[in-house]
Design an enzyme around this catalytic site. Structure first.
Site, mmCIF file in Angstrom:
data_model
loop_
_atom_site.group_PDB
_atom_site.id
_atom_site.type_symbol
_atom_site.label_atom_id
_atom_site.label_comp_id
_atom_site.label_asym_id
_atom_site.label_seq_id
_atom_site.Cartn_x
_atom_site.Cartn_y
_atom_site.Cartn_z
ATOM 1 C CE1 TYR A 1 9.126 -16.395 5.955
ATOM 2 C CE2 TYR A 1 8.344 -14.330 4.502
ATOM 3 C CZ TYR A 1 9.394 -15.493 4.994
ATOM 4 O OH TYR A 1 10.706 -15.187 4.459
ATOM 5 C CG ASN B 1 -9.449 -12.087 5.738
ATOM 6 O OD1 ASN B 1 -9.957 -12.633 6.715
ATOM 7 N ND2 ASN B 1 -8.185 -11.693 5.374
ATOM 8 C CB THR C 1 2.018 -5.034 -1.445
ATOM 9 O OG1 THR C 1 3.046 -5.489 -2.535
ATOM 10 C CG2 THR C 1 0.868 -4.948 -1.958
ATOM 11 C CB SER D 1 -2.903 -9.807 -8.104
ATOM 12 O OG SER D 1 -2.928 -9.517 -6.843
ATOM 13 C CE1 TYR E 1 -1.787 -9.364 -0.561
ATOM 14 C CE2 TYR E 1 -0.285 -9.123 -2.232
ATOM 15 C CZ TYR E 1 -0.699 -8.742 -1.111
ATOM 16 O OH TYR E 1 0.338 -8.541 0.077
ATOM 17 C CG HIS E 2 -0.440 -7.012 -5.760
ATOM 18 N ND1 HIS E 2 -0.382 -8.344 -6.353
ATOM 19 C CD2 HIS E 2 0.478 -6.857 -5.096
ATOM 20 C CE1 HIS E 2 0.924 -8.517 -6.082
ATOM 21 N NE2 HIS E 2 1.470 -7.904 -5.081
ATOM 22 C CE LYS F 1 -1.827 -6.557 1.828
ATOM 23 N NZ LYS F 1 -1.269 -6.663 3.033
ATOM 24 C CD GLN G 1 7.390 -6.766 3.953
ATOM 25 O OE1 GLN G 1 8.343 -6.424 4.865
ATOM 26 N NE2 GLN G 1 6.392 -7.444 4.030
ATOM 27 C CG ASN H 1 11.504 -17.848 0.955
ATOM 28 O OD1 ASN H 1 12.617 -17.282 1.201
ATOM 29 N ND2 ASN H 1 10.516 -17.465 1.974
#
Ligand code: USQ
Length: 402
Positions: free
Chosen positions: A13, A132, A158, A193, A195-196, A199, A222, A254
Site C-alpha cells: 500500500y 517474518n 508505528t 497487539s 503486530y505493534h 515494531k 506512523q 478507508n
C-alpha cells in the site's frame, strides 16, 4: 538528483507509491517483494477494492507512461541469503537481470506483516507475523552492517509502539531524571497487539545495531494511513495502491468510506473514544522523501512521529457521515463490540514537529479529500463485498479485560 534506493515491500500500500515517487524524483529504484500480503489476503478470502496488477506489469506500465525504469525482484527477505544478495553486484545482476546501480544510498523497509488484528487472529498468524517481521529486520541490519555500512536505513515503525500513555508522547526519546541523575531513553512503549509489539522489537534491534556498529537509521512512527490516489497514480488507474476495506487489513478511514458507499453502518469499535494520529498517503510520501533527503548520521537512531492530525474514531465517523450526506448517501453509525484490546477513552497528546522542520507540508483530512475518496470508491461500488467488512467471529485471540 537521487542515488540508488531499495524499497523492501515494494508491492505494498505504501511501497508501490513510494517506488513511483522516488523514481519521479530521479532515484534509481529497486523494489523487492514476495507478495506475502497478496497471499494472505487470497488465503483468507479478502479482496482489494479494485484489481491491482503485480509488479512486473506495474513497473512496465510506469515506464511506458514515461517513468524511469524501476527494477523489480521477487524475493523472500526473511531468508538471510536473499537479503544479502541485494547488496552484492553479481547476485544483484543475476536476480534483477539488470546492471548493478551501485550500493544503495538508502533502504526503505516496509517488508512487514502490517495488520494488528491479523497478527493475533490465531497462533499461526502470530507466528507468521513475529517470524517474518523480526527476521526481515534482523537480516537487513546484518546485511547493511556486513556489506554496506554507509547505507541509511529508513524503517516504517508505528505510533502504536507508544500505546496510549497518560503523559504526552515525545518523538522517540524521553529524558529521565531518577534519584538526582539524568539520562535519555527510548520513550516507554506498550503495543496493543502482536503486530505493534514486533515494531517495538524492531526499534530495539535497530537501536542495538546503531550503538554497536554505528549504522544510520531513521524510524518513522506512523499513524493509520488513508487515501488511494497519489500524484503519480493519477497517470493511470492501474498505478493506484491496493486498497483493503476488510476487518483485517483495512485501516479505519478507508473502511468507513467503503462502508458509507455500501450503505453499511460505520463500525465504531466500542465507545469510539480511541484517538490516533492519522496521515494522508501523500503526506507519507513527503515524510519518507524528507527522511531520505536528510539522512541520519552514523551511530544515530533518529525517530520521527509521522502523523498529521489526531481524531477519535467517533469524530472520524461523524466526518465520513457528513461527507456521505454531501453526496446523497444515507450513512448510519453502529457501535459494535470492540474486537481489539485497547482503551476506548484515553488521554492522547503526541508531539509531531520534526518532519515539518524538515519541510513537510501537511494536508489535513478536509472535505475535498473525503469527497474525492468517496468518488473513487463509488466507481468500484459493485465490487464491495459486505460480508468481509465486519465479521464478529474473527476476533483477536486475547481476552478483553473485564
Ligand atoms: N477501528 C474502529 N472501527 C473499524 C476499524 C478500526 O473503530 O472498523 C478503530 C480501531 O479499534 C483503532 C483505530 O480505529 O482504535 C485505528 O484502527 P486501524 O485499523 O485504522 O489501525 P491499526 O490497527 O492501529 O493499524 C494501522 C495499520 C498499521 C499501522 C497503524 C498505525 O494497519 O500497519 O502501524 O495503523 S497506529 O494505529 O498508530 O499504530
Amino acid at each position: 538528483m537521487g542515488g540508488h534506493i531499495c524499497i523492501l515491500g515494494g508491492d505494498g500500500y505504501l511501497g508501490w507509491p513510494s517506488a513511483m515517487r522516488f523514481s519521479a524524483l530521479g532515484y534509481d529504484v529497486t523494489v523487492v517483494d514476495n507478495y506475502l500480503r497478496r497471499a494472505l489476503c487470497a488465503r483468507h478470502g479478502l479482496d482489494f477494492l479494485y484489481p491491482v496488477p503485480r509488479l512486473a506489469e506495474r513497473t512496465a506500465l510506469w515506464e511506458e507512461l514515461g517513468g524511469r525504469r524501476i527494477r523489480f525482484v521477487e524475493l523472500d527477505l526473511a531468508e538471510p541469503e536473499n537479503m544479502r544478495a541485494l547488496f552484492d553486484a553479481t547476485d544483484y545482476e543475476r536476480l534483477c537481470g539488470a546492471p548493478w546501480p551501485g550500493e544503495p544510498e538508502t533502504v526503505l523497509h516496509y517488508a512487514e506483516q502490517p495488520s494488528a488484528p491479523f497478527s493475533q487472529r490465531d497462533y499461526r498468524c502470530t507466528d507468521l507475523t513475529i517470524v517474518n517481521n523480526l527476521r526481515v529486520t534482523s537480516n537487513l541490519l546484518c546485511a547493511v552492517r556486513d556489506l554496506c555500512p554507509h547505507t541509511h536505513i529508513v524503517h516504517i515503525g508505528t505510533m502504536g509502539e507508544y500505546g496510549t500513555p497518560d503523559i504526552d508522547i515525545e518523538e522517540g526519546w524521553l529524558d529521565i531524571t531518577h534519584k538526582g541523575r539524568q539520562d535519555r531513553f527510548l520513550f516507554p512503549r506498550q503495543g496493543a497487539s502482536v503486530y505493534h509489539t514486533t515494531k517495538i522489537m524492531d526499534t530495539d534491534l535497530m537501536w542495538f545495531f546503531v550503538r554497536a556498529w554505528k549504522l544510520r537509521v531513521t524510524d518513522l512512527m506512523q499513524g493509520p494511513v488513508y487515501g488511494l490516489e497519489t500524484e503519480e497514480s493519477r497517470r493511470h488507474p492501474d498505478l493506484r495502491p491496493y486498497f483493503n476495506y476488510d476487518d483485517q487489513f483495512g485501516t479505519v478511514i478507508n473502511r468507513f468510506i467503503v462502508q458509507a458507499v455500501a450503505g453499511y453502518p460505520l463500525t465504531i469499535y466500542g465507545k469510539g473514544g480511541q484517538t490516533r494520529g492519522y496521515i494522508n498517503i501523500n503526506d507519507t510520501l513527503q515524510c519518507v522523501a524528507a527522511a531520505v533527503r536528510h539522512p541520519a548520521r552514523p551511530g544515530e537512531l533518529r525517530i520521527f512521529n509521522q502523523i498529521t492530525e489526531t481524531f477519535s474514531v467517533r469524530e472520524l465517523a461523524r466526518r465520513v457521515q457528513e461527507a456521505g450526506r454531501r453526496r446523497g448517501l444515507d450513512v448510519t453509525v453502529a457501535h459494535v463490540e470492540n474486537p481489539r484490546t485497547e482503551a476506548e477513552e484515553h488521554y492522547y497528546n503526541p508531539t509531531y514537529k520534526a518532519l515539518r522542520e524538515l519541510g513537510v507540508v501537511p494536508h489535513p483530512l478536509d472535505d475535498e479529500v473525503l469527497d474525492g475518496m468517496i468518488e473513487v470508491v463509488q466507481s468500484h461500488a459493485v465490487r464491495i463485498r459486505p460480508e468481509i467488512i465486519f465479521r464478529p467471529a474473527v476476533k483477536c485471540e486475547t481476552r478483553k479485560q473485564e
